[in-house]
Write an enzyme that holds these catalytic residues in place. Structure first.
Site, PDB file in Angstrom:
ATOM      1  N   GLY A  85       7.235  -1.117  -5.810  1.00  0.00           N
ATOM      2  CA  GLY A  85       5.806  -0.832  -5.690  1.00  0.00           C
ATOM      3  C   GLY A  85       4.949  -1.988  -5.214  1.00  0.00           C
TER       4      GLY A  85
ATOM      5  N   GLU B 163       2.762  -7.617  -9.670  1.00  0.00           N
ATOM      6  CA  GLU B 163       3.034  -6.212  -9.997  1.00  0.00           C
ATOM      7  C   GLU B 163       1.975  -5.327  -9.335  1.00  0.00           C
ATOM      8  OE1 GLU B 163       4.821  -3.895 -10.775  1.00  0.00           O
ATOM      9  OE2 GLU B 163       4.935  -3.474 -12.912  1.00  0.00           O
ATOM     10  N   ASP B 164       2.355  -4.123  -8.952  1.00  0.00           N
ATOM     11  CA  ASP B 164       1.366  -3.215  -8.358  1.00  0.00           C
ATOM     12  C   ASP B 164       0.375  -2.727  -9.409  1.00  0.00           C
ATOM     13  OD1 ASP B 164       3.291  -1.688  -9.667  1.00  0.00           O
ATOM     14  OD2 ASP B 164       3.589  -0.257  -8.032  1.00  0.00           O
TER      15      ASP B 164
ATOM     16  N   ASP C  95       4.196   4.797  -4.872  1.00  0.00           N
ATOM     17  CA  ASP C  95       4.738   6.064  -4.373  1.00  0.00           C
ATOM     18  C   ASP C  95       4.639   7.186  -5.393  1.00  0.00           C
ATOM     19  OD1 ASP C  95       6.752   5.075  -6.191  1.00  0.00           O
ATOM     20  OD2 ASP C  95       8.133   6.534  -5.295  1.00  0.00           O
TER      21      ASP C  95
ATOM     22  N   ASP D 227       0.552  -0.312 -16.617  1.00  0.00           N
ATOM     23  CA  ASP D 227       0.173   0.917 -17.313  1.00  0.00           C
ATOM     24  C   ASP D 227       0.408   0.706 -18.819  1.00  0.00           C
ATOM     25  OD1 ASP D 227      -0.461   3.795 -17.203  1.00  0.00           O
ATOM     26  OD2 ASP D 227       1.633   4.097 -17.680  1.00  0.00           O
TER      27      ASP D 227
ATOM     28  N   ARG E 214       3.920   5.565   0.094  1.00  0.00           N
ATOM     29  CA  ARG E 214       3.868   4.096   0.038  1.00  0.00           C
ATOM     30  C   ARG E 214       3.216   3.525   1.290  1.00  0.00           C
ATOM     31  NH1 ARG E 214       7.292   2.331  -4.037  1.00  0.00           N
ATOM     32  NH2 ARG E 214       9.247   3.438  -4.242  1.00  0.00           N
TER      33      ARG E 214
ATOM     34  N   LYS F  64      -4.439  -0.600 -15.815  1.00  0.00           N
ATOM     35  CA  LYS F  64      -4.919   0.592 -16.539  1.00  0.00           C
ATOM     36  C   LYS F  64      -4.990   0.234 -18.014  1.00  0.00           C
ATOM     37  CE  LYS F  64      -2.721   4.370 -13.872  1.00  0.00           C
ATOM     38  NZ  LYS F  64      -1.542   5.282 -13.904  1.00  0.00           N
TER      39      LYS F  64
END
Ligand code: 5GP
Length: 174
Positions: free
Chosen positions: A41, A96-97, A156, A100, A162, A128
């Site tokens: 990601g 990191e993308d 994705d 969560d 992506r 998040k």
């Protein structure tokens, strides 16, 4: 399934990267920094970040995943990690993308410490915070993200989207 309207544009992402790299360069100075990109990601974010550095910066990759479709599986799978030689005695910055529950970076942080990192911090394009279950700190965050499933710019849904240059909210994802 089609991704919805743009949530964060290409130019907003570029501005966030400039700001994040300025902060990172200011804080790390000329210490031995290695970026640890979380595949798959973070591929776009990592590629744009290294090119925003004003001086040479080293990078390696790890492949750690916890999502199945559009849900956290609660279990973290490690496909590969950097070698001890790449990490030992160096300041590791996880790239990191999106963070969560925090399970992915909690696991990766432990692994990098076990590989002898001098320090481990986290730089995430998206955070998040409302979804957090693990006590992890995102030192550098691009944007706070809503509690929704996002795609684009490396993120994705079952291998799709992506390639989008911006970030979008996917509706109806399972
Ligand atoms: P965590 O381990 O923090 O619960 O989840 C982090 C990982 O889940 C990210 O690396 C990413 O792969 C995936 N993830 C979390 N939220 C999203 C999202 O909104 N969209 C996409 N595409 N992946 C997400």
């Amino acid at each position: 399934m089609n991704p919805g309207k743009i949530l964060i544009s290409e130019s907003e992402i570029a501005q966030a990267i400039t700001r994040l790299v300025e902060e990172i360069v200011h804080n790390y100075g000329d210490s031995d920094l290695v970026l640890v990109g979380v595949m798959d990601g973070a591929i776009c974010f990592l590629a744009d970040m290294i090119r925003a550095f004003p001086h040479p910066v080293d990078m390696v990759t790890a492949r750690v995943s916890s999502y199945e479709g559009a849900k956290s599986s609660g279990q973290v799978n490690i496909d590969w990690l950097p070698s001890r030689e790449q990490i030992e005695g160096r300041h590791a910055l996880i790239v990191e993308d999106i963070v969560d529950t925090g399970a992915t970076i909690a696991t990766l942080t432990k692994e990098l410490i076990a590989l002898g990192a001098a320090s481990v911090n986290v730089c995430a394009l998206l955070d998040k915070p409302a979804r957090r279950e693990h006590g992890v700190e995102v030192t550098y965050a691009g944007f706070d993200a809503p509690d929704a499933f996002l795609v684009g710019y490396g993120l994705d849904y079952n291998g799709k989207f992506r390639n989008l240059s911006d970030l979008r909210k996917l509706s109806g994802a399972k």
